[in-house]
Design an enzyme around this catalytic site. Sequence first.
Site, PDB file in Angstrom:
ATOM      1  CB  CYS A   2      -0.909   0.006   1.218  1.00  0.00           C
ATOM      2  SG  CYS A   2      -1.910  -1.484   1.387  1.00  0.00           S
ATOM      3  NE  ARG A  27       4.383   1.747  -1.470  1.00  0.00           N
ATOM      4  CZ  ARG A  27       5.585   1.303  -1.149  1.00  0.00           C
ATOM      5  NH1 ARG A  27       6.628   1.644  -1.881  1.00  0.00           N
ATOM      6  NH2 ARG A  27       5.762   0.520  -0.104  1.00  0.00           N
ATOM      7  CD1 TRP A  73      -2.178  -5.067  -4.696  1.00  0.00           C
ATOM      8  CD2 TRP A  73      -1.691  -6.201  -2.828  1.00  0.00           C
ATOM      9  NE1 TRP A  73      -1.983  -6.383  -5.044  1.00  0.00           N
ATOM     10  CE2 TRP A  73      -1.684  -7.105  -3.919  1.00  0.00           C
ATOM     11  CE3 TRP A  73      -1.417  -6.688  -1.554  1.00  0.00           C
ATOM     12  CZ2 TRP A  73      -1.397  -8.466  -3.760  1.00  0.00           C
ATOM     13  CZ3 TRP A  73      -1.148  -8.037  -1.392  1.00  0.00           C
ATOM     14  CH2 TRP A  73      -1.131  -8.904  -2.494  1.00  0.00           C
ATOM     15  CG  ASN A  99       2.624  -0.906   3.218  1.00  0.00           C
ATOM     16  OD1 ASN A  99       2.115  -1.960   2.833  1.00  0.00           O
ATOM     17  ND2 ASN A  99       3.809  -0.485   2.783  1.00  0.00           N
ATOM     18  N   GLY A 100       1.158  -3.187   5.503  1.00  0.00           N
ATOM     19  CA  GLY A 100       1.754  -4.355   6.146  1.00  0.00           C
ATOM     20  C   GLY A 100       0.697  -5.389   6.487  1.00  0.00           C
ATOM     21  CD  GLU A 485      11.166 -10.177 -16.753  1.00  0.00           C
ATOM     22  OE1 GLU A 485      10.777  -9.000 -16.728  1.00  0.00           O
ATOM     23  OE2 GLU A 485      11.046 -10.948 -15.783  1.00  0.00           O
ATOM     24  CE  LYS A 489       7.672  -7.365 -16.931  1.00  0.00           C
ATOM     25  NZ  LYS A 489       8.359  -8.236 -16.132  1.00  0.00           N
ATOM     26  CD  GLU A 492       4.722  -8.848 -14.235  1.00  0.00           C
ATOM     27  OE1 GLU A 492       5.115  -8.772 -13.069  1.00  0.00           O
ATOM     28  OE2 GLU A 492       5.353  -8.344 -15.188  1.00  0.00           O
ATOM     29  CG  HIS A 508      11.515 -33.830 -21.178  1.00  0.00           C
ATOM     30  ND1 HIS A 508      11.811 -35.176 -21.107  1.00  0.00           N
ATOM     31  CD2 HIS A 508      12.612 -33.230 -21.724  1.00  0.00           C
ATOM     32  CE1 HIS A 508      13.030 -35.381 -21.578  1.00  0.00           C
ATOM     33  NE2 HIS A 508      13.538 -34.208 -21.953  1.00  0.00           N
ATOM     34  CE  LYS A 607       8.177  -1.036 -10.323  1.00  0.00           C
ATOM     35  NZ  LYS A 607       8.421  -1.729 -11.600  1.00  0.00           N
TER      36      LYS A 607
END
Length: 612
Positions: A2, A27, A73, A99-100, A485, A489, A492, A508, A607
Amino acid sequence: MCGIVGYIGNRQASEIIVKGLERLEYRGYDSAGIALMNGRLDIKKGKGKVETLRNKLEADPSEGDTGIGHTRWATHGAPNDINSHPHVSQSGNIALVHNGIIENYNSLKKELKNKGRTFHTDTDTEVIAQLIEEVYEDGEAVSFEKAVRLALKQVVGTYGLAILHIDEPDRIIVARKGSPLLLGIGDGEMFIASDASPIVGHTNKVVYLDDGEMAIVTKEGYEVKTIEDVSLTKKVHELAMSLDEIEKGGYPHFMLKEIFEQPSAVADCLRGRLNVENSSVQLGGLTDIMDRLEGAERLIIAACGTSWHSGLVGEYLFEHLAKLPVEVEYASEFRYREPLISEDDVMLVISQSGETADTLAALRTAKERGALALGICNVVGSTIARDTDAGVYTHAGPEIGVASTKAFTTQVAVLTMMAILLGQKRNMIDGEYAARLIRELNGIPKKIEKILDHSESIKNMAELFTYAPNFLYLGRTYNFPVALEGALKLKEISYIHAEGYPAAEMKHGPIALIDKMMPVVVIAATDHTNDKMISNIEEVKARGGRIIAITGEDNSEVIDLAEFNCPIPETEDCLSPLLTAIPLQLLSYYIAVNRGCDVDQPRNLAKSVTVE
């Protein structure tokens, strides 16, 4: 995850706080709210982005020169009006933002309910407000400050807190444990924020709070203490960040801006560290610990998400160039599996923000067991920068888009420099090869520019795959992490299911998925595995898969086999991830835009991951 903003001074706090929340929205953006002190606690909040909060304030303005704000968040409780911050105590006299995660909130909540307190939300945060008031009202604490301190001693978990009390309108109390908080020092005014972006343009003087610290903030200044009530003198840092760096600068999205900033970001990362004339690398942040690093028996890299992928590239680099055994760990799993660590090990943690909770936990575990702790991060003054024994900044500049782009390439650039330097120190790399690598690395920013010059062709190709239900990414050696990566992307920001694999592993299991509806992105940019990649491409084509090749501009064999090509300039195999990542970022971006997705703030993500 947050974002917290606070202001106390002589100006109207509302616009300062809301503008700050807009800059912190990466955030978290499930809901937003504000509490202003104007003879009462005036609270406006609700589900939705900060723009929704701004609209509420425009329709029903609030005044006050002291206030706190929050963008959320969600961790506990659905994102809705009731669960949004700020939260208040039963009397309504206390308001706070958090935040936490409070791990023992259930037991505290039961205890407070037994004492007659009523709860209205599903959050862990409301428990803190009720607990502080319970301590304050039972007579044990002679001051509100002491009540906060005594309450926090009962809390298990992480928090960044900003707290108001109706009876103390001239102060804000803040506290930190595990979630970042800083103070901005103005002229007759003070600012509070989760990171520096909300206060840029107001002041360049900041104080970073450390874990276990709290501050009493007034218009005139601040006093920092430990939770145990020991007064502290804190260093004042000067910010180098500018407003231009945290604005879009004419681009439609921060992500696109940050993709196109990579030539300058990588150049800034390399500047002053590469000496092409004498074929050397100078990393001042490692000078004092270089003897211990040279003698290390093992390097452990711990990170999360994109930083974990850059760490995987680092594994190939350090083992190839420095002949140093490397293990790459998910930071979130590291401390829970009883890792074997010795004083001869080196722990290298990687984080864009320098505040990633799981990565910090891995760092502390390694330090407790005597390992040398190194860090790679982007944010000056972050917790990782302060808690490690030594480290290297990426100098990428602020990254606002939730999906990392320039963080990845600058992290890989730092890892490359570290591997070359260590290879030279350990006499594991010959002079001619080192000189060639340093010359080539110095030229990478220009080659990234060349790829970006052809972004329009990637944009056109993206139109053909906008509604593909799945993607498969294949790479070998240095470019296997790039395949991971690239898939990340796409997941996301476009919400398309995508998976990255080592190319040989396709046989496989994943090969069963390949048909004419399956785009397969093949990263064929390393000479020593080119023949094997060609065989893998043939296997995909034989099953009707559609090949998108990221390959060297002179690799005619691959270019002829692929249906679509994203050619990149030729480079050394070990440097290729710095180039191959760029077309994959662009492909993901353009597909997401075509699908109408919120590129900068994708659903369910944030983020800076400051909770476990």
